[in-house]
Design a protein around this motif. Structure first.
Motif, PDB file in Angstrom:
ATOM      1  N   GLU A 100       0.848  -1.184   0.000  1.00 46.77           N
ATOM      2  CA  GLU A 100       0.000   0.000   0.000  1.00 46.77           C
ATOM      3  C   GLU A 100       0.886   1.236   0.000  1.00 46.77           C
ATOM      4  O   GLU A 100       1.962   1.248   0.608  1.00 46.77           O
ATOM      5  N   HIS A 101       0.436   2.231  -0.721  1.00 48.35           N
ATOM      6  CA  HIS A 101       1.060   3.548  -0.635  1.00 48.35           C
ATOM      7  C   HIS A 101      -0.009   4.522  -0.190  1.00 48.35           C
ATOM      8  O   HIS A 101      -1.045   4.664  -0.859  1.00 48.35           O
ATOM      9  N   ILE A 102       0.223   5.170   0.951  1.00 51.21           N
ATOM     10  CA  ILE A 102      -0.729   6.137   1.488  1.00 51.21           C
ATOM     11  C   ILE A 102      -0.240   7.524   1.088  1.00 51.21           C
ATOM     12  O   ILE A 102       0.681   8.067   1.706  1.00 51.21           O
ATOM     13  N   ALA A 103      -0.836   8.071   0.043  1.00 49.37           N
ATOM     14  CA  ALA A 103      -0.453   9.392  -0.447  1.00 49.37           C
ATOM     15  C   ALA A 103      -1.183  10.458   0.367  1.00 49.37           C
ATOM     16  O   ALA A 103      -2.407  10.466   0.433  1.00 49.37           O
ATOM     17  N   LEU A 104      -0.432  11.341   0.988  1.00 48.74           N
ATOM     18  CA  LEU A 104      -0.974  12.279   1.975  1.00 48.74           C
ATOM     19  C   LEU A 104      -0.981  13.727   1.499  1.00 48.74           C
ATOM     20  O   LEU A 104      -1.201  14.642   2.299  1.00 48.74           O
ATOM     21  N   HIS A 105      -0.781  13.949   0.226  1.00 49.64           N
ATOM     22  CA  HIS A 105      -0.637  15.319  -0.269  1.00 49.64           C
ATOM     23  C   HIS A 105      -1.935  16.107  -0.213  1.00 49.64           C
ATOM     24  O   HIS A 105      -1.912  17.338  -0.175  1.00 49.64           O
ATOM     25  N   ASN A 106      -3.077  15.418  -0.199  1.00 51.28           N
ATOM     26  CA  ASN A 106      -4.381  16.077  -0.160  1.00 51.28           C
ATOM     27  C   ASN A 106      -4.960  15.880   1.239  1.00 51.28           C
ATOM     28  O   ASN A 106      -5.695  14.931   1.498  1.00 51.28           O
ATOM     29  N   THR A 107      -4.632  16.764   2.146  1.00 51.75           N
ATOM     30  CA  THR A 107      -4.942  16.601   3.564  1.00 51.75           C
ATOM     31  C   THR A 107      -6.409  16.262   3.810  1.00 51.75           C
ATOM     32  O   THR A 107      -7.313  16.926   3.311  1.00 51.75           O
ATOM     33  N   GLY A 108      -6.607  15.199   4.605  1.00 52.14           N
ATOM     34  CA  GLY A 108      -7.956  14.783   4.951  1.00 52.14           C
ATOM     35  C   GLY A 108      -8.627  13.922   3.907  1.00 52.14           C
ATOM     36  O   GLY A 108      -9.690  13.347   4.155  1.00 52.14           O
ATOM     37  N   LYS A 109      -8.016  13.817   2.724  1.00 58.45           N
ATOM     38  CA  LYS A 109      -8.568  13.006   1.644  1.00 58.45           C
ATOM     39  C   LYS A 109      -7.450  12.121   1.088  1.00 58.45           C
ATOM     40  O   LYS A 109      -6.917  12.362   0.005  1.00 58.45           O
ATOM     41  N   PRO A 110      -7.054  11.113   1.851  1.00 57.20           N
ATOM     42  CA  PRO A 110      -5.910  10.286   1.454  1.00 57.20           C
ATOM     43  C   PRO A 110      -6.179   9.516   0.169  1.00 57.20           C
ATOM     44  O   PRO A 110      -7.316   9.134  -0.130  1.00 57.20           O
ATOM     45  N   GLN A 111      -5.122   9.309  -0.574  1.00 53.10           N
ATOM     46  CA  GLN A 111      -5.181   8.465  -1.760  1.00 53.10           C
ATOM     47  C   GLN A 111      -4.377   7.205  -1.442  1.00 53.10           C
ATOM     48  O   GLN A 111      -3.159   7.266  -1.303  1.00 53.10           O
ATOM     49  N   ILE A 112      -5.078   6.079  -1.305  1.00 46.45           N
ATOM     50  CA  ILE A 112      -4.423   4.832  -0.922  1.00 46.45           C
ATOM     51  C   ILE A 112      -4.388   3.901  -2.130  1.00 46.45           C
ATOM     52  O   ILE A 112      -5.414   3.531  -2.687  1.00 46.45           O
ATOM     53  N   TYR A 113      -3.182   3.537  -2.530  1.00 46.01           N
ATOM     54  CA  TYR A 113      -2.953   2.660  -3.665  1.00 46.01           C
ATOM     55  C   TYR A 113      -2.597   1.276  -3.134  1.00 46.01           C
ATOM     56  O   TYR A 113      -1.704   1.146  -2.289  1.00 46.01           O
ATOM     57  N   VAL A 114      -3.263   0.247  -3.616  1.00 47.82           N
ATOM     58  CA  VAL A 114      -3.153  -1.091  -3.043  1.00 47.82           C
ATOM     59  C   VAL A 114      -3.033  -2.139  -4.143  1.00 47.82           C
ATOM     60  O   VAL A 114      -3.611  -1.990  -5.219  1.00 47.82           O
ATOM     61  N   ALA A 115      -2.283  -3.210  -3.860  1.00 51.72           N
ATOM     62  CA  ALA A 115      -2.267  -4.386  -4.726  1.00 51.72           C
ATOM     63  C   ALA A 115      -1.786  -5.580  -3.904  1.00 51.72           C
ATOM     64  O   ALA A 115      -1.061  -5.420  -2.916  1.00 51.72           O
ATOM     65  N   CYS A 116      -2.184  -6.783  -4.325  1.00 53.20           N
ATOM     66  CA  CYS A 116      -1.787  -8.004  -3.635  1.00 53.20           C
ATOM     67  C   CYS A 116      -1.169  -8.997  -4.612  1.00 53.20           C
ATOM     68  O   CYS A 116      -1.759  -9.311  -5.656  1.00 53.20           O
ATOM     69  N   GLY A 117       0.004  -9.499  -4.257  1.00 52.92           N
ATOM     70  CA  GLY A 117       0.651 -10.542  -5.024  1.00 52.92           C
ATOM     71  C   GLY A 117       0.472 -11.891  -4.347  1.00 52.92           C
ATOM     72  O   GLY A 117       0.029 -11.979  -3.194  1.00 52.92           O
ATOM     73  N   GLN A 118       0.804 -12.956  -5.066  1.00 46.38           N
ATOM     74  CA  GLN A 118       0.706 -14.314  -4.547  1.00 46.38           C
ATOM     75  C   GLN A 118       2.081 -14.958  -4.549  1.00 46.38           C
ATOM     76  O   GLN A 118       2.762 -14.973  -5.573  1.00 46.38           O
ATOM     77  N   VAL A 119       2.489 -15.521  -3.386  1.00 43.35           N
ATOM     78  CA  VAL A 119       3.797 -16.170  -3.295  1.00 43.35           C
ATOM     79  C   VAL A 119       3.724 -17.414  -2.422  1.00 43.35           C
ATOM     80  O   VAL A 119       2.917 -17.483  -1.494  1.00 43.35           O
ATOM     81  N   THR A 120       4.593 -18.352  -2.723  1.00 45.55           N
ATOM     82  CA  THR A 120       4.834 -19.491  -1.855  1.00 45.55           C
ATOM     83  C   THR A 120       6.155 -19.259  -1.141  1.00 45.55           C
ATOM     84  O   THR A 120       7.178 -19.044  -1.798  1.00 45.55           O
ATOM     85  N   VAL A 121       6.126 -19.273   0.176  1.00 45.89           N
ATOM     86  CA  VAL A 121       7.345 -19.129   0.974  1.00 45.89           C
ATOM     87  C   VAL A 121       7.917 -20.520   1.221  1.00 45.89           C
ATOM     88  O   VAL A 121       7.216 -21.417   1.714  1.00 45.89           O
ATOM     89  N   THR A 122       9.185 -20.713   0.885  1.00 40.99           N
ATOM     90  CA  THR A 122       9.858 -21.994   1.072  1.00 40.99           C
ATOM     91  C   THR A 122      10.938 -21.868   2.138  1.00 40.99           C
ATOM     92  O   THR A 122      11.416 -20.770   2.422  1.00 40.99           O
TER      93      THR A 122
END
Length: 226
Positions: A160-182
């Motif tokens: 996630e990236h929480i962009a804070l440049h617009n005070t009180g109106k955050p822009q949150i960018y999100v993505a999820c990857g898939q991994v197997t931990v060995t």
């Protein structure tokens, strides 16, 4: 001419933001978007999660398209790359969540208190409103070290990236990857949190005023280091 100008304007809007379509494992970065990262609902507009921190989309913002699963060793490097350099001030954070036994990671939605934080960008001590002051500022690839104590298994890794440049109106960018931990260990990751739920709409780490003074603290639990 007017149609052309509108088209150029819309193209500019698409480039004005970013998404996170490339999984990074070790020294290898995907060369194809959305191969090991679940495609978000707005892959063309590059926009942030419209519903904010309490929206169900804050979890993975996925559109349902299937992704493949990468592999990373416990103690190795894991991360996600952006479609272009991040140019808004605010922190990058990573979370992971282990799929329950017998459940395919490709079909699991990551619901419930299953997420633990693995990385949280430290804020600058001054000039918080300037992108270049942040470690993530003007960078495209973001990684962390998977704790060696992380149990083996299939995981979602969430950036996630929480962009804070617009005070009180955050822009949150999100993505999820898939991994197997060995080669994992016997650690107990935590604290475990859920999305939505861990962030309130008025969470100080989400609505912080970068230009009003004071020191910033990112939202969410402490980082689990193993």
């Amino acid at each position: 001419m007017r149609i052309v100008n509108v088209a150029l304007f819309l193209a500019g809007l698409a480039e004005a933001h970013y998404h996170f379509p490339y999984l990074i494992t070790g020294s290898t970065k995907d060369t194809v978007q959305w191969k090991h990262v679940r495609q978000v609902k707005n892959p063309d507009s590059n926009d942030f999660v419209a519903g904010g921190p309490t929206s169900p989309d804050i979890r993975c913002y996925q559109n349902g398209k299937k992704a493949e699963t990468g592999t990373v060793a416990a103690g190795g490097t894991l991360g996600i790359g952006a479609s272009q350099a991040v140019f808004h001030p605010g922190p990058i954070q990573f979370y992971m969540a282990k799929a329950p036994a017998g459940v395919s990671i490709a079909d699991w939605d990551g619901a419930g208190a299953v997420w633990f934080k693995t990385y949280s960008e430290k804020p600058p001590t001054s000039k918080l409103g300037e992108t270049s002051s942040w470690l993530s500022g003007n960078k495209q690839d973001f990684t962390f070290t998977v704790p060696k104590a992380t149990p083996s298994g299939d995981y979602l890794v969430r950036i996630e990236h929480i962009a804070l440049h617009n005070t009180g109106k955050p822009q949150i960018y999100v993505a999820c990857g898939q991994v197997t931990v060995t080669g994992g260990g016997n650690g107990t990751p935590g604290p475990l949190v859920e999305f939505p739920g861990v962030y309130a709409a008025n969470d100080p780490g989400v609505v912080f005023n970068l230009y009003g003074g004071g020191q910033y603290k990112a939202p969410g639990p402490a980082v689990w280091t193993g």
